[in-house]
Structure formats: structure tokens, C-alpha cells
Design an enzyme around this catalytic site. Structure first.
Site, PDB file in Angstrom:
ATOM      1  N   TRP A   1      -4.260 125.523  49.638  1.00 47.87           N
ATOM      2  CA  TRP A   1      -3.467 125.072  48.492  1.00 47.87           C
ATOM      3  C   TRP A   1      -3.377 123.539  48.451  1.00 47.87           C
ATOM      4  CZ3 TRP A   1       1.717 123.187  49.582  1.00 47.87           C
ATOM      5  CH2 TRP A   1       2.375 122.709  48.451  1.00 47.87           C
TER       6      TRP A   1
ATOM      7  N   LYS B   1       0.347 125.387  71.451  1.00 42.40           N
ATOM      8  CA  LYS B   1       0.218 126.354  70.357  1.00 42.40           C
ATOM      9  C   LYS B   1       0.972 127.604  70.756  1.00 42.40           C
ATOM     10  CE  LYS B   1      -1.822 126.772  66.343  1.00 42.40           C
ATOM     11  NZ  LYS B   1      -2.196 125.688  65.405  1.00 42.40           N
TER      12      LYS B   1
ATOM     13  N   ASP C   1       1.609 127.651  61.144  1.00 43.65           N
ATOM     14  CA  ASP C   1       0.162 127.888  61.193  1.00 43.65           C
ATOM     15  C   ASP C   1      -0.053 129.178  60.373  1.00 43.65           C
ATOM     16  OD1 ASP C   1      -2.374 126.819  62.754  1.00 43.65           O
ATOM     17  OD2 ASP C   1      -2.525 128.987  62.848  1.00 43.65           O
TER      18      ASP C   1
ATOM     19  N   GLY D   1     -10.034 130.743  51.807  1.00 40.95           N
ATOM     20  CA  GLY D   1      -8.621 131.066  51.995  1.00 40.95           C
ATOM     21  C   GLY D   1      -7.847 130.735  50.731  1.00 40.95           C
ATOM     22  N   PHE D   2      -6.611 131.158  50.675  1.00 42.53           N
ATOM     23  CA  PHE D   2      -5.664 130.520  49.764  1.00 42.53           C
ATOM     24  C   PHE D   2      -4.302 130.566  50.429  1.00 42.53           C
ATOM     25  CE2 PHE D   2      -2.571 129.684  46.517  1.00 42.53           C
ATOM     26  CZ  PHE D   2      -3.114 128.554  45.949  1.00 42.53           C
ATOM     27  N   GLY D   3      -4.198 129.834  51.524  1.00 41.48           N
ATOM     28  CA  GLY D   3      -2.937 129.719  52.233  1.00 41.48           C
ATOM     29  C   GLY D   3      -2.437 128.304  52.071  1.00 41.48           C
ATOM     30  N   ASN D   4      -1.610 127.924  53.023  1.00 46.67           N
ATOM     31  CA  ASN D   4      -1.000 126.606  52.971  1.00 46.67           C
ATOM     32  C   ASN D   4      -2.038 125.480  52.891  1.00 46.67           C
ATOM     33  OD1 ASN D   4       0.020 124.257  54.959  1.00 46.67           O
ATOM     34  ND2 ASN D   4       1.648 124.984  53.638  1.00 46.67           N
ATOM     35  N   VAL D   5      -3.036 125.554  53.757  1.00 48.67           N
ATOM     36  CA  VAL D   5      -4.002 124.452  53.838  1.00 48.67           C
ATOM     37  C   VAL D   5      -4.901 124.428  52.602  1.00 48.67           C
ATOM     38  CG1 VAL D   5      -5.874 123.454  55.199  1.00 48.67           C
ATOM     39  CG2 VAL D   5      -3.919 124.504  56.358  1.00 48.67           C
TER      40      VAL D   5
END
Ligand code: NDP
Ligand code: 2IT
Length: 445
Positions: free
Chosen positions: A241, A124, A164, A235-239
Site C-alpha cells: 500500500w 524479530k 510485520d 501483495g496488498f498489505g502494509n508495505v
């Protein structure tokens, strides 16, 4: 193994790295029996070796902001373990990034990548750079400066970064561009690349899709399905969504999203044009959750609160570590939640996790439930190596199969006498055995 001593030594050697200690403790507690039953692990001192990263690259990133001021950030790459394949894992750009935080994420990644069945080690990286409020040009300069140092330590057969928090397609484009220029090669050193220059067609949505597929497999064990159920997502990020998109496709209703400042409850469901609107807000690099309620007035914003107080059948924590605590878990249980599938890494505190397990909730921990993202990264690497492009449908089918296999592995190692599947134990044991055996096969190196 003397778990207490190992953990107290770890604490002494890594002061203040609480998230790393939390992640290690959870894994070691669940693999204790396997280690006791298999003396070969103790003989090779696998536990002490697996909790120490192979190396940590720590560097300074200097860049010039739009006002001409020179800015300095800290950056890291934790190359944790490459027993089963080259180091692989995302990069996080967020002001909260520390060496200890990235060690927790790198450690989790070892077992997650092992579960995917693909040959990938654990790593990471990231920086305390905050992309929020930065211009496109500032983000580009930062990404270029970051890569001007990191390129020395990565490569398509050495270490393959990805996205990430705070790192999506745009940032990967800038980083990859600088890597390509410095190394003089167009190799698949990053995953999550643009769809038109080597990226997998469904990598952006893969993590969220995978978390929903995993929930579906868990629900099947109780004769249930996704259709008709209500879901809370954070959240409302990549994942988030990706999860919301797939939940809608499978007939569920998503009623929440959140940000660091609060959550939105939309009783009508978040779907279609609402998702498009959120994506537009997100692309503008601003806070997105509150403005949603201006556009869709039936929705309400709850400042300073988390979505877990809303009644739902399924919960998908998809934002950040430790975003769901004991009180939240108890609320979900009291409101009749059936399944919790972690899109984020370690979003539930240990106390929350124990509440879910005690109440026999279908609880899919991140290293199993969100492994679809890195699995699709593995598929992207395969396509790059073959110099081929697979169609969307083909990749999604492979991702779906991988999630089913991960679920099966969790059931194999996590089924208890009364039939309850402890997915925490199942995922940790399955992930551990493969890596530990590879370490033994390769000797002390
Ligand atoms: P993004 O940066 O795309 O999105 C992060 C989201 O979380 C944003 O909506 C952000 O809101 C929100 N957020 C940040 N902090 C908080 C907080 N304290 N409370 C509530 N919401 C918050 O990141 P990703 O979607 O890529 O990553 C989300 C999680 O999923 C992380 O834990 C990551 O490690 C994990 N993950 C990601 C994978 C991937 O492929 N990207 C793969 C596997 C796991 P805002 O933008 O307003 O700050
Ligand atoms: O936490 C994760 O699994 C990721 N951020 C994705 C890693 C990857 O290499 O695709």
C-alpha cells in the site's frame, strides 16, 4: 575465513532452518573479502558470534475463541544482536511462522538496522497465529495473551517490537495496551503505535515509501526517474500500500497486486478510489485480490500465478520471502525491467538474485530497500523519548534523507570496477562493518 566449514557447521547446528541458512549464506559470501582484508574480525571470531542469536524466547499463547474453545499457539522473540543499540524488529503473525523463519528475519534485521545509521540492534518475533478470518475480539484476546508473556522481556531501552505480516496498527494497539497495564508505564516500547497516542505520522506508509525512494536513487544512477514508468507490485498489505501510494504520487503506473492465491492485472493502473476500496476490503479481514476484479471489471485475476510475468519497468516484491524465483526473474529481465526494489524481506530466491546481478539490473535487496520502515520506527522512538510530535512532512523528509544515505553507503561498498553497483554486497558490507566494530569495541561479553 573458511566459509564452507562455517556454513556446513551452521547447517548441522540448525537442521531444517533453510531460510535462516539462505540469509546467512548470502551475507557471508558478500563480506568474505572484507573479513579476509581485516584480520581483527577473525581474531575476535566475529563471524561465529554474529550468526548465533543472543537468545530466543519461546512461549505458549493460550486464548479463548468466540465459540468458547481454548486455542494454543506458539510464539517467539529472537533477540539476535544488540551491539549498536537495543533489540529492534517487528512481530509476524502468520501460520508459516517458525523459529527458523524468525531467525532469518532477526539476522537480516541486524544489518538493516545498522544501515539506517540509527542506534538499533536486531530482533524479530511472532507467532503461528493466523489472523485471517478471526473476529476483532479474537484478535484482541490473542494479542493480550501474547503480551502477557512477552512483556517480561521487552522495554523501551531493551527490546522494541513493531509490526510485520499480520501485525498492523490494530494489533500493536492491543499489545501495547496490555504492556502498559502490566508494566504501569506509558513508554514507547512499541513502534507503529496509533497516530493519536505516540505513533509516527507516517510509520504505516514508511516502508513502501522508502522502497520507492530507494528505487528512485538507483534509477538516478542511470539518468532515469520514476515518472511515466510502469510498476508491478506484489501483495496488498502494509508495505505494498505504501509503495503503491508513493509510486502514484511520483507519476508511475502500478498495474499489479497479489495475494497467496494469485494476482490482479489492472491495465488502467491502481490508484485513487481503487486504493481506498482495497483498504476497505483489507479492514474486513477477507481475501482482497479477487473481489477487486468484481468492482473494477477491466482488471483480470490470474489464479495461482505471480505478477512477475507482466511487462514492467520496475518490480516491487512486497509480500513474503522467496516469492520471486529464477523463472520470474528471467521473465522480468526478458521484459526489460530496469529496477527491482524489495519491499519484503528476502522475496527473491538466491537464483533470482543472481539473474538480476548477472544482467546488471538495478537490484535493491530488502535490507537496504525496505529499511525505511524500521528507520521511521527509530524516528518514532526519538519523538517518544523527547515527548514531541513531528509533522508528517518533517518525518518524510528525514526518511527520504535516510534512504539516500543508505543508497550512498551501498554505492560506497558495492561499486564494481566496471561501475556496476552490486547493492547486495554494498548493503551487507556497510551493515556488517558497523556492527562488527561495535562488537570488538565492547569485548567478549
Ligand atoms: P501485511 O500482512 O500487511 O501484508 C502481507 C501481504 O502479502 C498481504 O497482502 C498478503 O495477502 C500477501 N501475501 C502473503 N503471503 C503471500 C504469498 N505467498 N504470495 C503473495 N502474497 C502473499 O504485511 P507487511 O506489508 O507488513 O509485510 C510484507 C513484507 O514486508 C514482509 O516480508 C515483511 O517482513 C516486510 N517488511 C515489513 C515492514 C513493515 O513495516 N510492515 C518493514 C520491512 C519489511 P493476504 O492478506 O491475502 O494473505
Ligand atoms: O522487517 C522490518 O524491518 C519490520 N518489520 C519493521 C521493524 C520495525 O521495528 O519497525
Amino acid at each position: 575465513m573458511n566459509l564452507e566449514k562455517i556454513l556446513s557447521d551452521l547447517e548441522n547446528r540448525n537442521p531444517g532452518q533453510d531460510e535462516f541458512l539462505q540469509a546467512v549464506k548470502e551475507v557471508l559470501e558478500t563480506i568474505e573479502d572484507v573479513v579476509k582484508e581485516n584480520p581483527k574480525y577473525e581474531a575476535a571470531n566475529i563471524i561465529e558470534r554474529i550468526i548465533e542469536p543472543d537468545r530466543i524466547i519461546k512461549f505458549k499463547v493460550q486464548w479463548v475463541d468466540d465459540k468458547g474453545k481454548v486455542q494454543v499457539n506458539r510464539a517467539f522473540r529472537v533477540q539476535f544482536n544488540n551491539a549498536i543499540g537495543p533489540y529492534k524488529g517487528g512481530c509476524r503473525f502468520h501460520p508459516s511462522v517458525t523459529e527458523g523463519g524468525l531467525k532469518f528475519l532477526g539476522f537480516e534485521q541486524i544489518f538493516k538496522n545498522s544501515l539506517t545509521t540509527l542506534p538499533m540492534g536486531g530482533a524479530k518475533g511472532g507467532s503461528d497465529f493466523d489472523p485471517k478470518g478471526k473476529s476483532q475480539a479474537e484478535i484482541m484476546r490473542f494479542c493480550h495473551a501474547f503480551m502477557a508473556e512477552l512483556y517480561k522481556y521487552i522495554g523501551p531501552d531493551t527490546d522494541i517490537p513493531a509490526g510485520d505480516i499480520g501485525v498492523g496498527g490494530r494489533e500493536i494497539g492491543y499489545m501495547y495496551g496490555m504492556y502498559k497495564k502490566l508494566v504501569g508505564e506509558h513508554t514507547g516500547v512499541f513502534t507503529g503505535k496509533g497516530r493519536n497516542w505516540g505513533g509516527s505520522l507516517i510509520r504505516p506508509e514508511a516502508t513502501g515509501f522508502g522502497a520507492v525512494f530507494f528505487a528512485e536513487e538507483m534509477l538516478k544512477t542511470r539518468g532515469e526517474g520514476i515518472a511515466g514508468k510502469t510498476a508491478c507490485v506484489s501483495g496488498f498489505g502494509n508495505v505494498s500500500w505504501g509503495a503503491i501510494t508513493k509510486l502514484n504520487q511520483l507519476g508511475a503506473k502500478v498495474v499489479t497486486i497479489s495475494g497467496p492465491d494469485g494476482y490482479v492485472y489492472d491495465p488502467d493502473g491502481i490508484s485513487g478510489e481503487k486504493i481506498e476500496y482495497l483498504l476497505e476490503l483489507r479492514a474486513s479481514n477477507q481475501d482482497i485480490v479477487k473481489p477487486y476484479t468484481y468492482e473494477f471489471p477491466n482488471a483480470q485475476f490470474f489464479e495461482g500465478k505471480r505478477p512477475w510475468e507482466v511487462k514492467c519497468d520496475m518490480a516491487f516484491p512486497c509480500a513474503i520471502q522467496n516469492e520471486l524465483n529464477a523463472e520470474d526473474a528471467q521473465n522480468l529481465v526478458d521484459n526489460g525491467v530496469l529496477a527491482v526494489s524489495e519491499g519484503a524481506n528476502m522475496p527473491c530466491t538466491p537464483e533470482a538474485m543472481n539473474i538480476f546481478l548477472k544482467n546488471k539490473i538495478l537490484y535493491g535487496p530488502g535490507k537496504a530497500a525496505n529499511a525505511g520502515g524500521v528507520a521511521t520506527s527509530g524516528l518514532e522512538q526519538t519523538q517518544n523519548a523527547m515527548k514531541l510530535n513531528w509533522q508528517k512532512e518533517e518525518v518524510e523528509e528525514k526518511l527520504h534523507d535516510i534512504m539516500k544515505n543508505i543508497h550512498e553507503a551501498c554505492v560506497k561498498y558495492g561499486k564494481e570496477e566496471d561501475g556496476f553497483v552490486n547493492y547486495v554486497k554494498g548493503s551487507n558490507v556497510a551493515g556488517f562493518i558497523k556492527v562488527a566494530d561495535a562488537m570488538i569495541d565492547q569485548g567478549v561479553i
